[in-house]
Design a protein around this motif. Structure first.
Motif, PDB file in Angstrom:
ATOM      1  N   ILE A 323       7.714 -17.889 109.942  1.00 15.97           N
ATOM      2  CA  ILE A 323       6.749 -17.562 108.886  1.00 15.97           C
ATOM      3  C   ILE A 323       5.779 -16.488 109.374  1.00 15.97           C
ATOM      4  N   ALA A 324       5.325 -16.659 110.634  1.00 13.73           N
ATOM      5  CA  ALA A 324       4.412 -15.647 111.179  1.00 13.73           C
ATOM      6  C   ALA A 324       5.089 -14.283 111.250  1.00 13.73           C
ATOM      7  N   ARG A 325       6.364 -14.290 111.658  1.00 17.98           N
ATOM      8  CA  ARG A 325       7.097 -13.028 111.743  1.00 17.98           C
ATOM      9  C   ARG A 325       7.303 -12.417 110.368  1.00 17.98           C
ATOM     10  N   GLU A 326       7.639 -13.267 109.378  1.00 13.96           N
ATOM     11  CA  GLU A 326       7.840 -12.757 108.021  1.00 13.96           C
ATOM     12  C   GLU A 326       6.541 -12.181 107.460  1.00 13.96           C
ATOM     13  N   LEU A 327       5.430 -12.883 107.740  1.00 10.90           N
ATOM     14  CA  LEU A 327       4.141 -12.362 107.248  1.00 10.90           C
ATOM     15  C   LEU A 327       3.822 -11.012 107.903  1.00 10.90           C
ATOM     16  N   HIS A 328       4.141 -10.926 109.214  1.00  7.57           N
ATOM     17  CA  HIS A 328       3.880  -9.658 109.887  1.00  7.57           C
ATOM     18  C   HIS A 328       4.758  -8.550 109.339  1.00  7.57           C
ATOM     19  N   ASP A 329       6.052  -8.901 109.087  1.00  3.92           N
ATOM     20  CA  ASP A 329       6.995  -7.861 108.680  1.00  3.92           C
ATOM     21  C   ASP A 329       6.883  -7.524 107.195  1.00  3.92           C
ATOM     22  N   THR A 330       6.220  -8.361 106.420  1.00  3.84           N
ATOM     23  CA  THR A 330       6.122  -8.076 104.979  1.00  3.84           C
ATOM     24  C   THR A 330       4.686  -7.787 104.574  1.00  3.84           C
ATOM     25  N   GLN A 393      22.685   2.493 103.360  1.00  3.87           N
ATOM     26  CA  GLN A 393      21.889   2.904 102.200  1.00  3.87           C
ATOM     27  C   GLN A 393      20.512   2.270 102.232  1.00  3.87           C
ATOM     28  N   ALA A 394      20.448   0.976 102.660  1.00  5.25           N
ATOM     29  CA  ALA A 394      19.153   0.313 102.717  1.00  5.25           C
ATOM     30  C   ALA A 394      18.257   0.971 103.751  1.00  5.25           C
ATOM     31  N   VAL A 395      18.810   1.326 104.917  1.00  9.06           N
ATOM     32  CA  VAL A 395      18.004   1.968 105.948  1.00  9.06           C
ATOM     33  C   VAL A 395      17.605   3.378 105.489  1.00  9.06           C
ATOM     34  N   THR A 396      18.509   4.036 104.773  1.00  6.14           N
ATOM     35  CA  THR A 396      18.167   5.357 104.218  1.00  6.14           C
ATOM     36  C   THR A 396      17.005   5.240 103.238  1.00  6.14           C
ATOM     37  N   ALA A 397      17.066   4.228 102.365  1.00  3.77           N
ATOM     38  CA  ALA A 397      15.973   4.023 101.413  1.00  3.77           C
ATOM     39  C   ALA A 397      14.676   3.711 102.145  1.00  3.77           C
ATOM     40  N   LEU A 398      14.766   2.969 103.198  1.00  3.06           N
ATOM     41  CA  LEU A 398      13.572   2.667 103.986  1.00  3.06           C
ATOM     42  C   LEU A 398      12.989   3.949 104.576  1.00  3.06           C
ATOM     43  N   GLY A 399      13.845   4.823 105.128  1.00  5.88           N
ATOM     44  CA  GLY A 399      13.345   6.079 105.679  1.00  5.88           C
ATOM     45  C   GLY A 399      12.688   6.949 104.620  1.00  5.88           C
ATOM     46  N   ASN A 400      13.282   7.000 103.407  1.00  2.00           N
ATOM     47  CA  ASN A 400      12.670   7.766 102.324  1.00  2.00           C
ATOM     48  C   ASN A 400      11.292   7.218 101.969  1.00  2.00           C
ATOM     49  N   GLU A 401      11.190   5.899 101.931  1.00  7.08           N
ATOM     50  CA  GLU A 401       9.893   5.282 101.602  1.00  7.08           C
ATOM     51  C   GLU A 401       8.859   5.635 102.652  1.00  7.08           C
ATOM     52  N   ILE A 444      14.672  -5.989 111.556  1.00  9.33           N
ATOM     53  CA  ILE A 444      14.460  -5.298 112.835  1.00  9.33           C
ATOM     54  C   ILE A 444      14.419  -3.781 112.620  1.00  9.33           C
ATOM     55  N   ALA A 445      15.351  -3.262 111.814  1.00  7.55           N
ATOM     56  CA  ALA A 445      15.362  -1.822 111.523  1.00  7.55           C
ATOM     57  C   ALA A 445      14.071  -1.386 110.843  1.00  7.55           C
ATOM     58  N   ARG A 446      13.605  -2.180 109.891  1.00  5.87           N
ATOM     59  CA  ARG A 446      12.376  -1.825 109.162  1.00  5.87           C
ATOM     60  C   ARG A 446      11.198  -1.738 110.112  1.00  5.87           C
ATOM     61  N   GLU A 447      11.073  -2.737 111.037  1.00  4.49           N
ATOM     62  CA  GLU A 447       9.959  -2.720 111.992  1.00  4.49           C
ATOM     63  C   GLU A 447      10.038  -1.494 112.894  1.00  4.49           C
ATOM     64  N   ALA A 448      11.269  -1.210 113.404  1.00  6.43           N
ATOM     65  CA  ALA A 448      11.417  -0.073 114.320  1.00  6.43           C
ATOM     66  C   ALA A 448      11.134   1.252 113.617  1.00  6.43           C
ATOM     67  N   VAL A 449      11.639   1.427 112.381  1.00  2.00           N
ATOM     68  CA  VAL A 449      11.427   2.681 111.648  1.00  2.00           C
ATOM     69  C   VAL A 449       9.963   2.857 111.317  1.00  2.00           C
ATOM     70  N   MET A 501      10.670  -8.361 116.945  1.00  3.82           N
ATOM     71  CA  MET A 501      12.061  -7.889 116.940  1.00  3.82           C
ATOM     72  C   MET A 501      12.904  -8.628 117.980  1.00  3.82           C
ATOM     73  N   GLN A 502      12.338  -8.875 119.158  1.00  2.00           N
ATOM     74  CA  GLN A 502      13.076  -9.595 120.190  1.00  2.00           C
ATOM     75  C   GLN A 502      13.375 -11.033 119.765  1.00  2.00           C
ATOM     76  N   GLU A 503      12.404 -11.662 119.103  1.00  2.00           N
ATOM     77  CA  GLU A 503      12.648 -13.033 118.618  1.00  2.00           C
ATOM     78  C   GLU A 503      13.763 -13.059 117.590  1.00  2.00           C
ATOM     79  N   ARG A 504      13.744 -12.101 116.681  1.00  2.00           N
ATOM     80  CA  ARG A 504      14.808 -12.046 115.671  1.00  2.00           C
ATOM     81  C   ARG A 504      16.170 -11.827 116.334  1.00  2.00           C
ATOM     82  N   ALA A 505      16.209 -10.927 117.318  1.00  2.00           N
ATOM     83  CA  ALA A 505      17.484 -10.646 117.990  1.00  2.00           C
ATOM     84  C   ALA A 505      18.032 -11.907 118.673  1.00  2.00           C
ATOM     85  N   ARG A 506      17.166 -12.627 119.389  1.00  2.00           N
ATOM     86  CA  ARG A 506      17.621 -13.866 120.047  1.00  2.00           C
ATOM     87  C   ARG A 506      18.065 -14.907 119.030  1.00  2.00           C
TER      88      ARG A 506
END
Length: 555
Positions: A323-330, A393-401, A444-449, A501-506
């Motif tokens: 939940i903490a990660r989702e709140l941070h990422d959203t 396409q989703a990552v492309t849309a994220l980059g455009n945003e 993870i991609a959204r956070e890194a971008v 991102m590391q927590e999500r990867a694990r």
């Protein structure tokens, strides 16, 4: 026959019933009234008790019912042809096998307890009778005025004076003659020790009486096996089978022809040695092994419960972390973007009001999107970011945003630097990803971008998605200012980008690597085994994506 009350008793042998005539009133008795001795022949009255003999036994009438006597002698009381009560001396019966005397003491016990088996005294060919009694329709025995009993026999009359019967007062001596265990004889002059697995025992004994040896009766008991004395009658052998390993004592007693018992008797002890698995120490080991097994099962069960409880706590902690990660990422990321939009609108409001209004409209749209993302994150119902499974396409849309967002920010600040170029590269044939895992990869991609756009000050940002048979990889790299290695290793207070991102990867079974150097840019690589990343169900393909495809965005 009439009793002391003047009532008349009549027997009907063919009907196995008895009738009572009492001053014109007639009453009949049958098996329903306890009369179960078959055809009744002789009657006898002794005070208030009426005695009846039948082909199956002896009964008495008292309190409106007949009651049958039980005999300890297997011959019983069947076929009685004469009944003579003698006050103080019991009953004398005439039977086909001889004369039977029921002592008064035995009779009194039977009248008090209907289950008592009566011990009798027999007079027959063995005990000086010239012939067996003579039986017939007439009375075969009488008692004269002097108390002498007379019994008819084929060769004459037998005379018995109950007051002058000679008794044998000597108890018979008893001896144990032999012992054979599993076919092997053992001396009975001393205690014996038998080998393991001995199961069967045969003991021979004798009760000695010279007057009438045929009337000697014996009882024996094997202490350690028998709970009660065994009545052996005139037998002289005892057999025991299925004996276990322990100590035993065989005891035997005997009585003479007049019922005088030798209570001391004779005894012999022996012991069967146990096999190794029958010993106390082996039983102790067996019990210990059973207790150990129970303890191990208990420990295993306790460990299962403990693991289950810890797993439940771990799941709760993981859920809180998620939940903490989702709140941070959203929410936090969206709010951070809104802050830039509002700041940009404030900066250009005095000079370019129309552009400021457009920036505010964009901020309102971003606010609605942030609310939607927050609601989905709270309820864990966020819809898949890549409904058609086109991650590129989703990552492309994220980059455009991100490019559009950064353009407003830079224009509001009149910055001399331009917005970074963003490029998405796909290598390999795209494959279906697990929906849940796909959303985690996108997060993870959204956070890194976003980090690259907001913090790297880069000129170029590239996202590379690689599909191979055994591995899925996602790389986000930029040519910006890089990240302090200490921040990568230890994190930064109140910031959860790289740790998240590391927590999500694990969590999804992947590995996240970060390469960075001051002034040389940053590269973040996510690697997931293909057995985890790809869906196993066949049939789904993504048309339109080929070996390598570049999607340039806002310059």
């Amino acid at each position: 026959i009439s009793d002391e009350k003047g009532r008349v008793w009549l027997a009907y042998p063919e009907l196995t019933t008895v009738a009572l005539w009492d001053n014109g009133r007639v009453q009949s008795f049958s098996a329903a009234n306890g009369l179960t001795i078959g055809a009744v022949d002789p009657f006898s009255v002794d005070g208030s008790i009426l005695w009846a003999g039948g082909e199956l036994g002896l009964a008495y009438f008292r309190d409106g019912r007949f009651q049958t006597l039980e005999s300890a002698d297997p011959a019983g009381f069947g076929g009685v042809s004469a009944i003579i009560p003698v006050r103080g001396d019991g009953l004398w019966l005439n039977r086909p096998s001889g004369i039977v005397h029921i002592p008064q003491g035995e009779l009194d016990l039977a009248l008090r307890d209907t289950r008592h088996a009566i011990n009798v005294e027999n007079f027959d060919l063995i005990s000086d009778l010239p012939e067996l009694p003579l039986l017939g329709p007439m009375a075969s025995a009488v008692r004269d005025a002097g108390g002498i009993l007379w019994f008819a026999t084929p060769r004459g009359v037998a005379r018995i004076d109950p007051a002058r019967i000679r008794r044998n007062p000597l108890a018979p001596p008893v001896a144990i003659r032999s012992a054979v265990a599993d076919g092997k004889p053992y001396p009975v002059s001393q205690d014996a020790v038998l080998p393991p697995h001995t199961r069967n025992m045969h003991i021979g004994y004798a009760g000695l009486s010279l007057s009438i040896p045929e009337r000697v009766r014996t009882r024996y008991k094997l202490e350690g096996s028998d709970k009660d004395w065994q009545d052996a009658g005139n037998l002289r052998d005892a057999y025991h089978t299925n004996l276990g390993p322990r100590k035993y004592t065989f005891r035997v007693i005997a009585s003479n022809n007049d019922g005088i018992w030798n209570e001391t008797g004779a005894s012999w002890s022996f012991e069967i040695e146990p096999a190794f698995y029958q010993t106390a120490w082996f039983h102790g080991l067996y019990v210990l092994a059973g207790a150990t097994l129970i303890w191990l099962v208990y420990r295993y069960r306790l460990r299962q419960v403990t693991v289950r409880v810890k797993l439940r706590y771990t799941e709760r902690l993981a859920e809180r972390t998620r939940i903490a990660r989702e709140l941070h990422d959203t929410l936090l990321q969206s709010l951070h973007g809104l802050m830039f939009c509002f700041q940009a609108a404030r900066n250009i409001l005095p000079r370019r009001p129309e552009e400021a209004i457009q920036a505010l409209d964009e901020a309102l749209k971003r606010t609605e999107q942030a609310i939607t993302e927050g609601r989905d994150a709270i309820h864990d119902l966020r819809s898949s970011t890549v409904v058609t499974n086109e991650l590129a396409q989703a990552v492309t849309a994220l980059g455009n945003e991100m490019s559009h967002e950064m353009s407003h920010e830079l224009s509001s600040q009149d910055s001399a630097h331009g917005c970074a170029r963003f490029l998405v590269v796909v290598e390999g044939q795209p494959r279906d990803l697990d929906p849940i895992l796909r959303d985690e990869i996108y997060a993870i991609a959204r956070e890194a971008v976003r980090n690259a756009f907001h913090h790297a000050q880069a000129g170029n940002i590239e996202a590379e998605i690689r599909y191979s048979g055994s591995l899925f990889q996602l790389r986000i790299r930029d040519d910006g200012k890089g990240i302090d290695p200490r921040i990568v290793a230890e994190g930064r207070a109140a910031h959860y980008g790289v740790p998240g991102m590391q927590e999500r990867a694990r969590r999804i079974g992947g590995k996240l690597d970060v390469w960075t150097e001051t002034g040389a840019g940053t590269e973040i690589q996510l690697s997931i085994p293909g057995s985890i990343a790809y869906r196993t169900s066949p049939g789904r393909t993504i048309p339109g994506l080929f070996r390598r495809k570049a999607a340039p965005t806002h310059d």
